[in-house]
Design a protein around this motif. Structure first.
Motif, PDB file in Angstrom:
ATOM      1  N   LEU A 171       0.670  -1.315  -0.027  1.00 16.76           N
ATOM      2  CA  LEU A 171       0.124   0.077  -0.003  1.00 16.76           C
ATOM      3  C   LEU A 171       0.855   1.348   0.053  1.00 16.76           C
ATOM      4  CD1 LEU A 171      -2.906  -0.799   2.741  1.00 16.76           C
ATOM      5  CD2 LEU A 171      -2.782  -1.216   0.034  1.00 16.76           C
ATOM      6  N   THR A 172       0.458   2.343  -0.622  1.00 13.72           N
ATOM      7  CA  THR A 172       0.953   3.707  -0.646  1.00 13.72           C
ATOM      8  C   THR A 172       0.746   4.264   0.832  1.00 13.72           C
ATOM      9  OG1 THR A 172      -1.005   4.715  -1.251  1.00 13.72           O
ATOM     10  CG2 THR A 172       0.465   3.979  -2.892  1.00 13.72           C
ATOM     11  N   VAL A 173       1.290   5.426   1.215  1.00 14.13           N
ATOM     12  CA  VAL A 173       1.061   6.015   2.631  1.00 14.13           C
ATOM     13  C   VAL A 173      -0.450   6.482   2.480  1.00 14.13           C
ATOM     14  CG1 VAL A 173       1.741   8.056   3.886  1.00 14.13           C
ATOM     15  CG2 VAL A 173       3.592   6.969   2.682  1.00 14.13           C
ATOM     16  N   GLN A 174      -0.827   6.912   1.583  1.00 15.19           N
ATOM     17  CA  GLN A 174      -2.298   7.364   1.772  1.00 15.19           C
ATOM     18  C   GLN A 174      -3.331   6.023   1.659  1.00 15.19           C
ATOM     19  OE1 GLN A 174       0.067   8.149  -0.667  1.00 15.19           O
ATOM     20  NE2 GLN A 174       0.118  10.525  -1.005  1.00 15.19           N
ATOM     21  N   GLU A 175      -3.073   5.123   1.149  1.00 16.15           N
ATOM     22  CA  GLU A 175      -3.970   3.685   1.401  1.00 16.15           C
ATOM     23  C   GLU A 175      -3.861   3.212   2.732  1.00 16.15           C
ATOM     24  OE1 GLU A 175      -4.172   2.172  -3.304  1.00 16.15           O
ATOM     25  OE2 GLU A 175      -2.206   1.660  -2.147  1.00 16.15           O
ATOM     26  N   GLY A 432      13.338  -3.496  -7.457  1.00 16.61           N
ATOM     27  CA  GLY A 432      11.969  -2.885  -7.239  1.00 16.61           C
ATOM     28  C   GLY A 432      11.698  -3.270  -5.599  1.00 16.61           C
ATOM     29  N   GLN A 433      11.152  -2.270  -4.795  1.00 13.80           N
ATOM     30  CA  GLN A 433      10.641  -2.644  -3.659  1.00 13.80           C
ATOM     31  C   GLN A 433      11.463  -3.597  -2.927  1.00 13.80           C
ATOM     32  OE1 GLN A 433       8.984  -0.334  -3.036  1.00 13.80           O
ATOM     33  NE2 GLN A 433       7.801   0.114  -5.091  1.00 13.80           N
ATOM     34  N   PRO A 434      12.741  -3.399  -2.395  1.00 12.56           N
ATOM     35  CA  PRO A 434      13.662  -4.513  -1.902  1.00 12.56           C
ATOM     36  C   PRO A 434      13.440  -5.071  -0.549  1.00 12.56           C
ATOM     37  CG  PRO A 434      14.782  -2.359  -1.759  1.00 12.56           C
ATOM     38  CD  PRO A 434      13.498  -2.032  -2.438  1.00 12.56           C
ATOM     39  N   THR A 435      12.602  -4.287   0.259  1.00 12.47           N
ATOM     40  CA  THR A 435      12.302  -4.796   1.349  1.00 12.47           C
ATOM     41  C   THR A 435      10.587  -4.887   1.836  1.00 12.47           C
ATOM     42  OG1 THR A 435      12.503  -2.384   2.088  1.00 12.47           O
ATOM     43  CG2 THR A 435      14.430  -4.063   2.565  1.00 12.47           C
ATOM     44  N   LEU A 461      19.871   1.200  -9.682  1.00 14.25           N
ATOM     45  CA  LEU A 461      18.310   1.986  -9.707  1.00 14.25           C
ATOM     46  C   LEU A 461      17.557   1.300  -8.706  1.00 14.25           C
ATOM     47  CD1 LEU A 461      16.801   4.074 -11.112  1.00 14.25           C
ATOM     48  CD2 LEU A 461      15.854   2.316 -12.677  1.00 14.25           C
ATOM     49  N   LEU A 462      17.106   2.100  -7.666  1.00 14.95           N
ATOM     50  CA  LEU A 462      16.183   1.460  -6.699  1.00 14.95           C
ATOM     51  C   LEU A 462      14.876   2.474  -6.781  1.00 14.95           C
ATOM     52  CD1 LEU A 462      15.709   0.335  -3.683  1.00 14.95           C
ATOM     53  CD2 LEU A 462      16.487   2.431  -2.905  1.00 14.95           C
ATOM     54  N   VAL A 463      13.807   1.437  -6.758  1.00 12.85           N
ATOM     55  CA  VAL A 463      12.265   1.919  -6.954  1.00 12.85           C
ATOM     56  C   VAL A 463      11.710   1.364  -5.633  1.00 12.85           C
ATOM     57  CG1 VAL A 463      10.098   1.715  -7.797  1.00 12.85           C
ATOM     58  CG2 VAL A 463      11.994   1.823  -9.178  1.00 12.85           C
ATOM     59  N   SER A 464      11.304   2.595  -4.656  1.00 10.19           N
ATOM     60  CA  SER A 464      10.775   2.097  -3.370  1.00 10.19           C
ATOM     61  C   SER A 464       9.671   3.249  -2.864  1.00 10.19           C
ATOM     62  CB  SER A 464      11.887   2.016  -2.186  1.00 10.19           C
ATOM     63  OG  SER A 464      11.375   2.032  -0.820  1.00 10.19           O
ATOM     64  N   VAL A 465       8.602   2.516  -2.383  1.00  5.97           N
ATOM     65  CA  VAL A 465       7.600   3.751  -1.895  1.00  5.97           C
ATOM     66  C   VAL A 465       7.982   4.062  -0.567  1.00  5.97           C
ATOM     67  CG1 VAL A 465       5.785   2.657  -3.607  1.00  5.97           C
ATOM     68  CG2 VAL A 465       6.080   1.711  -1.181  1.00  5.97           C
ATOM     69  N   GLU A 466       8.941   3.511   0.148  1.00 11.84           N
ATOM     70  CA  GLU A 466       9.224   3.851   1.571  1.00 11.84           C
ATOM     71  C   GLU A 466      10.311   5.057   1.579  1.00 11.84           C
ATOM     72  OE1 GLU A 466       7.882   2.369   3.989  1.00 11.84           O
ATOM     73  OE2 GLU A 466       6.915   0.637   2.755  1.00 11.84           O
ATOM     74  N   LEU A 467       9.980   6.104   1.842  1.00 12.20           N
ATOM     75  CA  LEU A 467      10.637   7.291   1.672  1.00 12.20           C
ATOM     76  C   LEU A 467      11.943   7.160   2.684  1.00 12.20           C
ATOM     77  CD1 LEU A 467       8.593  10.442   1.529  1.00 12.20           C
ATOM     78  CD2 LEU A 467       9.721   9.350  -0.254  1.00 12.20           C
ATOM     79  N   VAL A 470      14.567   5.128   0.900  1.00 11.79           N
ATOM     80  CA  VAL A 470      15.123   6.137  -0.013  1.00 11.79           C
ATOM     81  C   VAL A 470      16.101   7.106   0.676  1.00 11.79           C
ATOM     82  CG1 VAL A 470      14.606   8.024  -1.614  1.00 11.79           C
ATOM     83  CG2 VAL A 470      13.097   6.300  -1.601  1.00 11.79           C
ATOM     84  N   ARG A 471      15.496   7.483   1.773  1.00 10.69           N
ATOM     85  CA  ARG A 471      16.622   8.295   2.538  1.00 10.69           C
ATOM     86  C   ARG A 471      17.886   7.660   3.004  1.00 10.69           C
ATOM     87  NH1 ARG A 471      15.967  12.633   6.563  1.00 10.69           N
ATOM     88  NH2 ARG A 471      13.649  12.391   6.740  1.00 10.69           N
ATOM     89  N   ALA A 472      17.611   6.236   3.199  1.00  8.94           N
ATOM     90  CA  ALA A 472      18.808   5.582   3.826  1.00  8.94           C
ATOM     91  C   ALA A 472      19.925   5.143   2.881  1.00  8.94           C
ATOM     92  CB  ALA A 472      18.316   4.289   4.643  1.00  8.94           C
ATOM     93  N   LEU A 473      19.346   4.986   1.587  1.00  8.47           N
ATOM     94  CA  LEU A 473      20.278   4.356   0.622  1.00  8.47           C
ATOM     95  C   LEU A 473      20.678   5.145  -0.780  1.00  8.47           C
ATOM     96  CD1 LEU A 473      18.355   0.915   0.038  1.00  8.47           C
ATOM     97  CD2 LEU A 473      20.487   1.547   1.311  1.00  8.47           C
ATOM     98  N   ALA A 474      19.962   6.238  -0.832  1.00  8.71           N
ATOM     99  CA  ALA A 474      20.018   7.013  -2.174  1.00  8.71           C
ATOM    100  C   ALA A 474      21.126   7.978  -2.413  1.00  8.71           C
ATOM    101  CB  ALA A 474      18.706   7.631  -2.578  1.00  8.71           C
ATOM    102  N   ASP A 475      21.820   8.179  -3.460  1.00 12.83           N
ATOM    103  CA  ASP A 475      22.941   9.134  -3.652  1.00 12.83           C
ATOM    104  C   ASP A 475      21.967  10.442  -4.292  1.00 12.83           C
ATOM    105  OD1 ASP A 475      25.279   8.029  -2.503  1.00 12.83           O
ATOM    106  OD2 ASP A 475      25.065   6.494  -4.297  1.00 12.83           O
TER     107      ASP A 475
END
Length: 525
Positions: A171-175, A432-435, A461-467, A470-475
């Motif tokens: 689910l998304t944050v809104q869902e 895609g959504q690794p965790t 390339l990481l795709v994640s709905v978990e911000l 994203v904060r923990a891994l992204a450059d």
């Protein structure tokens, strides 16, 4: 107060695996009770005993103070117990109404019965604010609405005890916020809810009591108001969790993947991707943030060879990827893997594993040409040793290469998929959504493996709905909305509010100019 559910010394074995060991705890009526633990801790097995899928080897199960021997799910339903599974049990080309009626069609009174059921479903939807049209087809509903259909089925069956297994994993944050509003309404109506999740923030937000399991046993049960994330994490894994993992300084190298003017239209001429441009370099993690359904899935499918774009170009280390010849499309995923593109799909059960294959066979699925062979045949001894090493390195439980992968928990299946793709030593890793559906200890392990790849020079390339992920891994962070890249930020510019606006499409950030010193997606493309 008499407990709605009480487990007394419940034990269950599957061969050598002791899934539950003398599990004892109770659940108060009219409460939301969280059950947490690592993947393989025994949570789902315990709930399957409550729902009648499994029978305990020993111990007692009490429902509303009465000892019960639940032999199957039909008996559980008669006792007012309902279960919403992590992977939905819905027929996609049928309507909501037909899915609810499956198994109780009404015989010769089918037409009249359909009318009665539809009326009752609309009453339930209004009472519990489920906002589902009974005449809609499942395939036309979002993931969040499909989950509401699963809940609707249980309420229609008069469930007073509702089990939800990882309900927010997709689910998304809104869902998720919408689901929690429904669950609070259920609680106000006197229903008892058992919530299995790995997301500690959700446990703290929605539950009244939380029980922690580890290695098949209960290691703690506390009132949610008296605990915190750190205490729960320590109980789950038996050690402190690192929130900031070590990583080498950001020093990206040469371009590995260049995406230029990529577009995708559906068969109905709907624009799914619109003029996508970005570059990923060696030794960097580029994360795509966005609400599910805004083009991220389609982009991953194109980059992995699973789907052809309508137009555009993709370069891997300066050479064009073969995406123009549609007659060769069926072989593209294998060709892309040979070129060094690894892929962890968003939906592991649909795209990453074969459920009836063993863990060992899944550990080299898609890389059959790369495994050891003797005289042209699979080297079973060498392949078994390789698989055993991977299971140990990624802490897959149980570490049994011969076990059917369908018998592993979702989180342990995910570990096998990630282990397989990392072992391929790719140039480019698509994740895609690794965790998704993974416990906090395993999240730490997976994040460490991803960062190690980045530090070794792999482009990711990481795709994640978990911000937070994203904060923990992204450059660098690209934000997508409605098939477009609406903005780009460096890791140090992370701002949840700003990203949220970009995700909603209400504020589009122009690409960085080409004379900017730092690497950017648009200028590098």
């Amino acid at each position: 107060m008499q407990a709605a559910v009480e487990f007394q010394q419940i034990s269950k074995r599957f061969g050598a695996v002791h899934a539950n060991r003398d599990v004892s705890f109770s659940i108060a009526p009219g409460s939301i009770h969280g059950v947490i633990g690592e993947n393989g801790a025994g949570k789902s097995t315990l709930m399957s005993i409550l729902y009648g899928y499994y029978r305990a080897d020993s111990g007692k199960l009490l429902i509303n103070g009465q000892a019960q021997h639940i032999r199957n799910s039909q008996e559980a339903i008669k006792l007012g117990i309902g279960m919403v599974h992590q992977h939905f049990m819905l027929v996609e080309n049928m309507t909501v109404l037909d899915n609810v009626m499956l198994g109780s069609e009404g015989g010769f009174r089918l037409a009249a019965h359909r009318t009665e059921v539809e009326k009752k479903l609309r009453e339930i939807c209004q009472r519990y604010a489920l906002d589902v049209d009974p005449l809609s087809k499942i395939q036309d509903l979002s993931v969040g609405l499909q989950q509401r259909v699963e809940i609707l089925k249980q309420i229609y069956r008069s469930a007073n005890i509702l089990i939800l297994d990882e309900p927010t994993a997709v689910l998304t944050v809104q869902e998720t916020a919408s689901l929690f509003a429904v669950l609070r309404l259920f609680k106000e109506q006197g229903k008892t809810i058992i919530l299995i999740t790995h997301k500690l923030q959700e446990i703290l937000e929605i539950t009244d009591q939380v029980t922690v399991m580890r290695a098949g046993t209960v290691v703690g049960s506390v009132a949610t108001a008296t605990t915190n994330k750190e205490e729960l994490a320590n109980l789950m894994v038996g050690r402190p969790i690192q929130t900031q993992l070590p990583r080498a300084p950001y020093a990206p190298g040469q371009p590995v993947l260049e995406v230029k003017h990529l577009n995708l239209r559906s068969k109905q001429s709907v624009e799914l991707l619109k003029n996508i441009n970005f570059t990923i370099r060696t030794g960097e993690i580029v994360a795509i943030a966005g609400v599910s359904g805004n083009g991220q899935s389609e982009l991953l499918e194109i980059l992995s060879g699973m789907r052809l774009p309508s137009s555009g170009e993709m370069l891997l280390q300066g050479k064009a990827l073969p995406i123009a010849r549609r007659k060769d499309a069926d072989g593209l995923p294998a060709r892309f893997r040979q070129l060094g593109i690894a892929h962890v799909p968003e939906d592991r059960l649909r795209d990453a594993v074969v459920k009836n294959f063993s863990v060992m066979m899944n550990s080299f699925l898609g890389y059959q040409t790369q495994v050891k062979k003797r005289f042209g045949l699979l080297d079973l001894k060498g392949t078994l040793a390789r698989c055993t090493d991977l299971l140990k390195k990624f802490d897959v439980r149980p570490a049994d290469p011969a076990l059917r992968i369908a018998l592993l928990s979702g989180g342990n299946q995910q570990k096998v998929v990630i282990a397989r793709e990392i072992a391929a030593a790719p140039r480019l890793m698509l994740i895609g959504q690794p965790t998704r559906g993974v416990d906090i200890g395993t999240i730490e392990n997976i994040h460490a493996q991803i960062l190690a790849m980045r530090d070794a020079g792999v482009a990711i390339l990481l795709v994640s709905v978990e911000l937070e992920e994203v904060r923990a891994l992204a450059d660098r962070i690209l934000v997508m909305s409605d098939g477009c890249i609406t903005g780009e930020l460096m890791a140090e510019e992370f701002d949840a509010t700003r990203i949220g606006l970009l995700m909603g499409g209400s504020a589009t950030q122009p690409a960085h100019s080409s004379d900017t010193a730092r690497p950017t997606s648009q200028s590098n493309a």
